[in-house]
Design an enzyme around this catalytic site. Sequence first.
Site, PDB file in Angstrom:
ATOM      1  N   ASP A 101       0.840  -1.200   0.000  1.00 45.32           N
ATOM      2  CA  ASP A 101       0.000   0.000   0.000  1.00 45.32           C
ATOM      3  C   ASP A 101       0.882   1.259   0.000  1.00 45.32           C
ATOM      4  O   ASP A 101       2.052   1.204   0.401  1.00 45.32           O
ATOM      5  CB  ASP A 101      -0.877   0.045   1.267  1.00 45.32           C
TER       6      ASP A 101
HETATM    7  N1  URA Z   1      -1.120  -5.988   3.851  1.00 39.76           N
HETATM    8  C1  URA Z   1      -1.615  -4.744   3.916  1.00 39.76           C
HETATM    9  O1  URA Z   1      -2.637  -4.503   4.544  1.00 39.76           O
HETATM   10  N2  URA Z   1      -0.949  -3.774   3.277  1.00 39.76           N
HETATM   11  C2  URA Z   1       0.211  -3.960   2.598  1.00 39.76           C
HETATM   12  O2  URA Z   1       0.780  -3.009   2.057  1.00 39.76           O
HETATM   13  C3  URA Z   1       0.709  -5.277   2.541  1.00 39.76           C
HETATM   14  C4  URA Z   1       0.032  -6.269   3.168  1.00 39.76           C
END
Ligand code: URA
Length: 231
Positions: A101
């Site tokens: 993310d």
């Molecule tokens: N899980 C998440 O919630 N976000 C990420 O960036 C990676 C795994």
Amino acid sequence: MRLDKYISQVTDYSRAEVKKLLRNNLICVDGESTKSASLQITNAQTVSVDGEALSRPGARYFMLNKPQGYICATKDGEHPTVIDLLDEPNTDKLQIAGRLDIDTTGLVLITDDGKWNHAVTSPKRDCKKTYYVCTHSTIPDNAAEQFAKGVMLDGELKPTLPATLEVLFDNEANLTIGEGKYHQVKRMFGAIGSKVEELHRHTVGGIVLDETLEPGEYRPLTPAEIELIKP
Ligand code: URA
């Protein structure tokens, strides 16, 4: 590239040892055994040593320490992408092996080897990823037990696959998962009533983020790192 040169570059074998392996019929190109050290091989071919496939000749593999604010996409009209951080030719050929993310930091693997990428990202391959997680409040006592059993995420039909939680402090832990559903870690903690404040991936399939890389920096993977993921 010559077959013997390629094998000695991507493995720990010397050119002399490769010649011995060839004599002993232990090297195959596209499934056919060969004794020819000078055989010219191309990107499209698969070379194996004693039954173990090696990474593609000429393929590129990088690890990057993703900073916050960058997105894991090849192009975006609004935000900078992790690909913008690379000073490499032909970046349009590169793929991101497992996205993070925008606010997650840490290890991102980037390659132009589609099979290797698939081995990292396919849920069937169960390639383990470990995240350091910092939560808003104390992690519930039974969190490790719940994650080991699997939790139901909103909108999913099946519980998550067994995951390992190592609690470090009240609100800090390492979580290891083999799948990579959308916002998986944040949603897993949400399912047990916790809110993730900070998320940092430090390991993927045995490849550990190089601590000398500052956020935004990257380096090529070593042959040993590439071989940790079997296409
Ligand atoms: N899980 C998440 O919630 N976000 C990420 O960036 C990676 C795994």
